[in-house]
Motif scaffolding. Structure first.
Motif, PDB file in Angstrom:
ATOM      1  N   GLN A  35       1.677   6.638  -5.924  1.00  0.00           N
ATOM      2  CA  GLN A  35       2.182   6.174  -5.271  1.00  0.00           C
ATOM      3  C   GLN A  35       1.636   5.690  -3.892  1.00  0.00           C
ATOM      4  O   GLN A  35       1.231   4.122  -2.784  1.00  0.00           O
ATOM      5  N   ILE A  36       0.778   6.570  -2.925  1.00  0.00           N
ATOM      6  CA  ILE A  36       0.107   5.654  -1.293  1.00  0.00           C
ATOM      7  C   ILE A  36      -1.240   5.442  -1.530  1.00  0.00           C
ATOM      8  O   ILE A  36      -0.927   4.107  -0.533  1.00  0.00           O
ATOM      9  N   PRO A  37      -1.661   5.004  -2.590  1.00  0.00           N
ATOM     10  CA  PRO A  37      -2.922   3.881  -2.273  1.00  0.00           C
ATOM     11  C   PRO A  37      -2.328   2.773  -2.407  1.00  0.00           C
ATOM     12  O   PRO A  37      -2.207   2.075  -2.137  1.00  0.00           O
ATOM     13  N   PHE A  38      -1.827   2.399  -2.946  1.00  0.00           N
ATOM     14  CA  PHE A  38      -0.352   1.350  -3.394  1.00  0.00           C
ATOM     15  C   PHE A  38       0.151   0.673  -2.331  1.00  0.00           C
ATOM     16  O   PHE A  38       0.350  -0.246  -2.261  1.00  0.00           O
ATOM     17  N   LEU A  74      -2.105  -5.414  -9.150  1.00  0.00           N
ATOM     18  CA  LEU A  74      -1.665  -3.720  -9.614  1.00  0.00           C
ATOM     19  C   LEU A  74      -0.125  -4.826 -10.444  1.00  0.00           C
ATOM     20  O   LEU A  74       0.617  -4.364 -11.647  1.00  0.00           O
ATOM     21  N   PHE A  75       0.638  -5.893 -10.389  1.00  0.00           N
ATOM     22  CA  PHE A  75       1.797  -6.002 -11.174  1.00  0.00           C
ATOM     23  C   PHE A  75       1.354  -7.132 -12.438  1.00  0.00           C
ATOM     24  O   PHE A  75       2.009  -7.502 -13.517  1.00  0.00           O
ATOM     25  N   LEU A  76       0.115  -7.808 -11.891  1.00  0.00           N
ATOM     26  CA  LEU A  76      -0.797  -8.425 -13.101  1.00  0.00           C
ATOM     27  C   LEU A  76      -0.994  -7.579 -14.562  1.00  0.00           C
ATOM     28  O   LEU A  76      -0.514  -7.457 -15.811  1.00  0.00           O
ATOM     29  N   ASN A 105       8.492  -0.108  -7.838  1.00  0.00           N
ATOM     30  CA  ASN A 105       9.308   0.023  -6.604  1.00  0.00           C
ATOM     31  C   ASN A 105       8.783   0.318  -5.653  1.00  0.00           C
ATOM     32  O   ASN A 105       8.967   0.253  -4.633  1.00  0.00           O
ATOM     33  N   ILE A 106       7.648  -0.217  -5.505  1.00  0.00           N
ATOM     34  CA  ILE A 106       6.874  -1.298  -4.186  1.00  0.00           C
ATOM     35  C   ILE A 106       7.349  -2.495  -4.315  1.00  0.00           C
ATOM     36  O   ILE A 106       8.063  -2.603  -3.266  1.00  0.00           O
ATOM     37  N   SER A 107       7.388  -3.513  -5.671  1.00  0.00           N
ATOM     38  CA  SER A 107       8.315  -4.165  -6.052  1.00  0.00           C
ATOM     39  C   SER A 107       8.976  -5.061  -4.879  1.00  0.00           C
ATOM     40  O   SER A 107       9.839  -5.870  -3.981  1.00  0.00           O
ATOM     41  N   ALA A 108      10.189  -3.663  -5.165  1.00  0.00           N
ATOM     42  CA  ALA A 108      11.906  -3.666  -4.584  1.00  0.00           C
ATOM     43  C   ALA A 108      12.063  -2.991  -3.851  1.00  0.00           C
ATOM     44  O   ALA A 108      13.704  -3.092  -3.599  1.00  0.00           O
ATOM     45  N   ASN A 109      11.326  -2.101  -3.394  1.00  0.00           N
ATOM     46  CA  ASN A 109      11.985  -0.841  -2.728  1.00  0.00           C
ATOM     47  C   ASN A 109      10.883  -1.008  -1.201  1.00  0.00           C
ATOM     48  O   ASN A 109      11.256  -1.313  -0.180  1.00  0.00           O
ATOM     49  N   SER A 110       9.229  -0.413  -1.528  1.00  0.00           N
ATOM     50  CA  SER A 110       9.244  -0.171  -0.428  1.00  0.00           C
ATOM     51  C   SER A 110       8.101  -0.972   0.739  1.00  0.00           C
ATOM     52  O   SER A 110       8.905  -0.940   1.596  1.00  0.00           O
ATOM     53  N   ASN A 151       4.075  -1.923  10.902  1.00  0.00           N
ATOM     54  CA  ASN A 151       3.667  -2.804   9.968  1.00  0.00           C
ATOM     55  C   ASN A 151       3.986  -2.334   9.201  1.00  0.00           C
ATOM     56  O   ASN A 151       4.714  -1.440   8.569  1.00  0.00           O
ATOM     57  N   ILE A 152       3.509  -2.987   8.224  1.00  0.00           N
ATOM     58  CA  ILE A 152       3.633  -2.811   6.915  1.00  0.00           C
ATOM     59  C   ILE A 152       3.754  -1.655   6.204  1.00  0.00           C
ATOM     60  O   ILE A 152       3.765  -1.039   4.663  1.00  0.00           O
ATOM     61  N   ARG A 153       2.359  -1.782   6.931  1.00  0.00           N
ATOM     62  CA  ARG A 153       1.273  -0.527   5.727  1.00  0.00           C
ATOM     63  C   ARG A 153       2.050   1.228   6.116  1.00  0.00           C
ATOM     64  O   ARG A 153       2.656   1.244   5.342  1.00  0.00           O
TER      65      ARG A 153
END
Length: 555
Positions: free
Chosen positions: A183-186, A197-199, A337-342, A358-360
């Motif tokens: 998950q880290i790179p994303f 990614l979502f696509l 996990n990315i779209s709804a949480n992180s 920041n966001i990252r």
């Protein structure tokens, strides 16, 4: 040519625009309104985003808890459709604010809660984001374990060198580490990049799950689940229906609060937010149906009712089928996990510590905190804590209600974007807190508290007090709306009312800041020449123009 590396700093790069003047405590580059050239989400981006969110293991298992209370698979599908039809309106309403003002949820919350009062919804959402990130990482780990087991069968029987009281075996811990690292790179990607990614997920995962649906109907001739009838009736049926509806809504109550974290990147008209109303019920109901069909088919073939898809596919003889289907669930877990949480937790952490996060960094911090929560122990033994976090959605209904009512009814769609970044502006309220929001929030939450306590500890008998909790999100949302609107009309916050909305583009244009990025991180006034990255650039353009020309470097 000599390469120069930028030294890392503990503090993040501050925003340098009209929004940051005199108030660095409340802003950094990722919190300020998205500029025109950074708005890259199209209608297709939002469609694939929700397709990506809709295909996940939680949606697959929606029907399991509904059938467990005595209802049938048919009623479970109706409940899922109705739940997402309801929540889609709230997501659209709060998402539209992000499209209009291009600011994230923590900043928009300041308009209705006040600067310090906004910490109530921000902290609530941050805690939920980190918690569910850890749980979803565990779900992804289970998918990775099945993938590795399909390639290397002995991996599933590795000797366990971890104490049994930890609730996790060695092979699952290895899988958790692999999925966590994957998950880290994303987590380091910008939201504009993540839309790809979502696509990819919205194409690959539905294909895999449609294949599962075909398998379910082709391989099983007698699926008993489709012949079931409700085992409850009368008032028990009605309360079971409402409780199930609340449970499904609660799964996505978070996105009804912070949809602006994504819609702020929109480059299309606000009317497209209404796309969620037909899209969400269709996508999530279909996913729930796939889960019902596959589980019923598995029960007919293997004699076990496995709602966990990893348990189901473990019966499949084909190792290739197990691998690719498990991979689709791993990809599904990654996307949601990315779209709804992180990403949501990252925006909240950025608002809490704008000088350092920041966001990252916020997403990476969320990932690190997921280890501290030891999700395998929570899933294995901490049932009361898991119930507490699942029930926490009753607090999100009032939060979503306050934000939607404030923008659309109290302030009649007129916010001052610049004032949202100035702590002593019209949104200061009383010592930075809008008491109307605080009072409405507690009024909306209070009726749910007896049932909330009972959900955590069933030994606490609350009698009929459990019933309000069984439709807690609806009660909290509409009860809070009624109180907040009433307080806003009887005690109107006159200082926050403006004749015309002040939009971010108005501020950028009036201040003369460039719209296009440079190799450096600072923005400069039109006509001003400054050194950036050891080269001079000249910013040209017309003030107030919609699309500014890219600055040209002078060789």
């Amino acid at each position: 040519m000599k390469l120069q590396f930028k030294r890392p700093h503990l503090k993040v790069s501050p925003a340098k625009s009209a929004f940051s003047e005199g108030n660095p405590r409340w802003i950094n580059r990722d919190l300020e309104p998205v500029r025109r050239h950074e708005r890259k989400w199209t209608v297709l981006s939002f469609i694939v985003y929700w397709l990506s969110d809709g295909f996940n293991a939680s949606a697959w298992q929606f029907a399991s808890s509904i059938i467990a209370v005595g209802l049938t698979w048919r009623e479970s599908l109706v409940i899922v459709a109705v739940a997402f039809f309801i929540i889609s309106f709230v997501i659209s309403l709060n998402g539209a604010v992000g499209v209009i003002h291009h600011a994230p949820f923590p900043v928009i919350a300041r308009a209705s809660w006040g600067f310090w009062g906004s910490y109530v919804p921000i902290i609530s959402r941050a805690v939920l984001g980190v918690f569910w990130f850890s749980i979803m990482t565990m779900n992804g780990a289970n998918s990775v374990r099945v993938m590795i087991g399909a390639i290397w069968p002995s991996f599933l029987t590795l000797p366990n060198h971890i104490s049994e009281d930890q609730g996790i075996a060695t092979n699952t811990m290895v899988s958790f580490l692999i999925f966590w690292l994957f998950q880290i790179p994303f987590l380091c990607m910008h939201p504009n990049t993540l839309r790809w990614l979502f696509l990819v997920k919205s194409i690959l995962v539905p294909i895999a799950w449609i294949a599962i649906l075909i398998w379910a109907f082709v391989s099983a001739k007698d699926m008993d689940m489709f012949d079931q009838t409700a085992t409850v009736s009368g008032s028990a049926y009605a309360w079971g229906w409402l409780a199930s509806l609340t449970s499904v809504i609660g799964n996505y109550a978070t996105l009804s609060v912070n949809q602006a974290d994504f819609s702020r990147y929109s480059r299309v008209s606000v009317k497209w937010q209404l796309l969620y109303v037909p899209l969400l019920p269709i996508v999530f109901t279909f996913t729930a149906f796939v889960g019902i069909a596959a589980t019923s088919s598995g029960a007919a073939q293997y004699g076990e009712l496995n709602w966990d898809p990893m348990d189901l596919i473990s019966h499949w003889p084909s190792r290739a089928a197990r691998f690719f289907v498990a991979a689709s669930f791993a990809l599904a877990a990654l996307g949601v996990n990315i779209s709804a949480n992180s990403l949501s937790a990252a925006n909240d952490l950025t608002a809490l510590f704008p000088a350092y996060v920041n966001i990252r960094r916020g997403q990476l911090l969320c990932a690190l905190l997921s280890w501290a929560l030891v999700p395998w122990k929570i899933l294995a033994s901490a049932a009361s804590f898991l119930n507490f976090m699942a029930a926490y959605a009753v607090f999100l209904g009032p939060i979503a209600s306050i934000m939607a009512c404030d923008f659309w009814i109290i302030h009649e769609r007129k916010y001052d974007t610049l004032a949202l970044y100035q702590p002593y502006s019209i949104y200061r309220y009383t010592y930075g807190i809008n008491w109307r929001a605080i009072v409405s929030f507690f009024v909306g939450v209070a009726p749910n508290l007896p049932g909330f306590i009972n959900s955590i500890n069933p030994d606490v008998d609350v009698g009929v007090g459990i019933h309000p909790y069984q439709f807690g999100w609806l009660l909290g949302f509409f009860g809070t709306a009624l109180v907040y609107i009433l307080l806003g009309k009887v005690f109107p916050p006159q200082e926050t009312f403006i004749d015309k909305a002040v939009l971010p583009d108005d501020v950028y244009d009036a201040s003369g800041y460039m719209d296009e990025p440079t190799d450096g991180e600072s923005n400069v006034l039109e006509g001003q020449t400054v050194p950036i990255d050891e080269e001079n650039i000249v910013i040209e353009g017309e003030k107030g123009r919609k699309d500014r020309h890219r600055s040209e470097k002078i060789l």
